[in-house]
Design a protein around this motif. Structure first.
Motif, PDB file in Angstrom:
ATOM      1  N   GLN A  32       0.841  -1.192   0.000  1.00 26.89           N
ATOM      2  CA  GLN A  32       0.000   0.000   0.000  1.00 26.89           C
ATOM      3  C   GLN A  32       0.874   1.238   0.000  1.00 26.89           C
ATOM      4  OE1 GLN A  32      -1.862   0.356   4.104  1.00 26.89           O
ATOM      5  NE2 GLN A  32      -0.772  -1.588   4.308  1.00 26.89           N
ATOM      6  N   VAL A  34       1.550   4.904   1.634  1.00 19.26           N
ATOM      7  CA  VAL A  34       1.368   5.492   2.960  1.00 19.26           C
ATOM      8  C   VAL A  34       1.765   6.957   2.898  1.00 19.26           C
ATOM      9  CG1 VAL A  34       2.115   5.410   5.372  1.00 19.26           C
ATOM     10  CG2 VAL A  34       1.754   3.284   4.112  1.00 19.26           C
ATOM     11  N   ARG A  38      -0.369   7.055   7.421  1.00 16.72           N
ATOM     12  CA  ARG A  38      -1.698   6.502   7.155  1.00 16.72           C
ATOM     13  C   ARG A  38      -1.783   5.978   5.728  1.00 16.72           C
ATOM     14  NH1 ARG A  38      -2.851  11.501   9.258  1.00 16.72           N
ATOM     15  NH2 ARG A  38      -3.692  12.193   7.258  1.00 16.72           N
ATOM     16  N   PRO A  39      -2.467   4.854   5.537  1.00 15.57           N
ATOM     17  CA  PRO A  39      -2.622   4.325   4.172  1.00 15.57           C
ATOM     18  C   PRO A  39      -3.346   5.316   3.270  1.00 15.57           C
ATOM     19  CG  PRO A  39      -3.244   2.679   5.817  1.00 15.57           C
ATOM     20  CD  PRO A  39      -3.057   3.967   6.560  1.00 15.57           C
ATOM     21  N   THR A  68       9.822  -0.759   7.380  1.00 16.82           N
ATOM     22  CA  THR A  68       8.620  -0.010   7.053  1.00 16.82           C
ATOM     23  C   THR A  68       9.076   1.354   6.567  1.00 16.82           C
ATOM     24  OG1 THR A  68       8.322   1.074   9.199  1.00 16.82           O
ATOM     25  CG2 THR A  68       7.405  -1.149   8.956  1.00 16.82           C
ATOM     26  N   GLU A  69       8.118   2.229   6.285  1.00 19.69           N
ATOM     27  CA  GLU A  69       8.478   3.588   5.876  1.00 19.69           C
ATOM     28  C   GLU A  69       9.193   4.346   6.995  1.00 19.69           C
ATOM     29  OE1 GLU A  69       4.459   3.620   7.745  1.00 19.69           O
ATOM     30  OE2 GLU A  69       5.468   2.377   6.236  1.00 19.69           O
ATOM     31  N   ARG A  96       4.627   0.622   1.606  1.00 20.05           N
ATOM     32  CA  ARG A  96       4.782  -0.385   2.660  1.00 20.05           C
ATOM     33  C   ARG A  96       4.398  -1.728   2.054  1.00 20.05           C
ATOM     34  NH1 ARG A  96       1.314   0.295   8.071  1.00 20.05           N
ATOM     35  NH2 ARG A  96       2.488   2.265   8.105  1.00 20.05           N
TER      36      ARG A  96
END
Length: 317
Positions: A32, A34, A38-39, A68-69, A96
């Protein structure tokens, strides 16, 4: 979700991500985009706050294995994305994903995600840039390969690609791990066989790093028990894209740097200095920067690395 829990899930996905996929485990991370933690849903128009700040220049940051980011966050809380937004007017978005899947599988999904992004973006995209750290650079290259024969809209918009500590020629540590695991599995001892079985649980994404597999043909139909089998197929760098390579070196000594690189990826691999056995053409070296005294993870969040990225963006403009 707390950052510690997110980091733990990222590690789990990196090591066992293909198993989580096969068993439809709820801990698997779905790829996804981000923004600000937040997505960003792409099934419909972008949220109002994202749409209001959208610019025609977009930069997509792709993290590496077991990350992760959050890996992009510098000590002052900024990221390369937020600084590019402030300094050069880019809109940053972060990918992500489940880094335990095959690089080619993640590349195919990223291709579709970028196409959907361009289609749903609130203003016409004039320029797209990608920054990939470690495995993230391989996923970006795989996505470009997946898009190359589909008439995608996003691919011609891609103007710049930055590869930070990306093992373009593979990661020697994974090849060493493969040899050790193979040898342990052939010792007639239940304890060593158990250790080998546990080591073999490591994900397909990790195994892809041995030779930097980017295409399905690199692994489909391969003998799982074959030792150090390089089956990679060529994936040339796209000629319309400016490709930039940043490699870390633990020391300023050129001999030691050549040997150890950033402690995870060698200088030769990070800069694409290929020879015949690599089954890959050598990369052009005019856009290569070696950062002394900089380890692998620091490449994703170092002010000096950002300064080089910004300088290249301004030079290209």
């Amino acid at each position: 979700m707390g950052s510690n829990l997110e980091s733990a899930i990222a590690v789990l996905n990196g090591f066992l991500g293909d198993y989580l996929r096969r068993t439809t485990n709820g801990l698997e991370t779905t790829m996804q985009l981000v923004r600000e933690g937040r997505p960003v849903p792409l099934a419909a128009a972008l949220p109002a706050d994202a749409a209001a700040s959208a610019t025609p220049r977009v930069v997509v940051l792709v993290h590496g294995l077991m990350s992760t980011e959050g890996v992009w966050t510098m000590p002052d809380g900024e990221t390369y994305g937020s600084r590019l937004a402030r300094d050069l007017g880019y809109t940053p978005l972060y990918v992500r994903y489940n880094s335990g899947l095959r690089v080619s599988e993640n590349g195919e999904v990223l291709d579709g995600l970028l196409e959907e992004l361009v289609r749903r973006y609130p203003v016409p995209v004039e320029e797209l840039a990608i920054i990939g750290h470690s495995m993230g650079g391989l996923v970006a290259r795989s996505a470009a390969h997946a898009a190359s024969d589909k008439g995608r809209r996003w691919l011609p918009l891609l103007k710049r690609a930055f590869y930070l500590g990306t093992p373009h020629l593979g990661a020697p540590l994974e090849r060493v791990g493969s040899v050790v695991t193979w040898a342990l599995g052939r010792i007639d001892n239940p304890y060593t066989k158990l250790i080998a079985d546990i080591a073999n649980l490591r994900s397909s994404g990790i195994k892809d790093l041995a030779y930097a597999n980017l295409r399905r043909e690199d692994w489909e139909g391969a003998d799982a028990d074959a030792l150090l089998q390089n089956r990679r197929h060529p994936v040339p760098l796209l000629p319309h894209v400016r490709h930039h390579f940043i490699a870390g070196a633990l020391t300023a000594d050129p001999r030691l740097s050549l040997l150890f690189g950033d402690a995870v990826v060698s200088l030769r691999s990070a800069t694409g200095r290929a020879v015949a056995r690599d089954r890959c053409s050598p990369f052009p070296q005019e856009h290569v920067r070696i950062m002394p005294a900089l380890g692998h993870l620091r490449l994703a969040r170092d002010p000096g690395v950002y300064a080089q990225i910004r300088a290249w963006c301004e030079e290209a403009a």
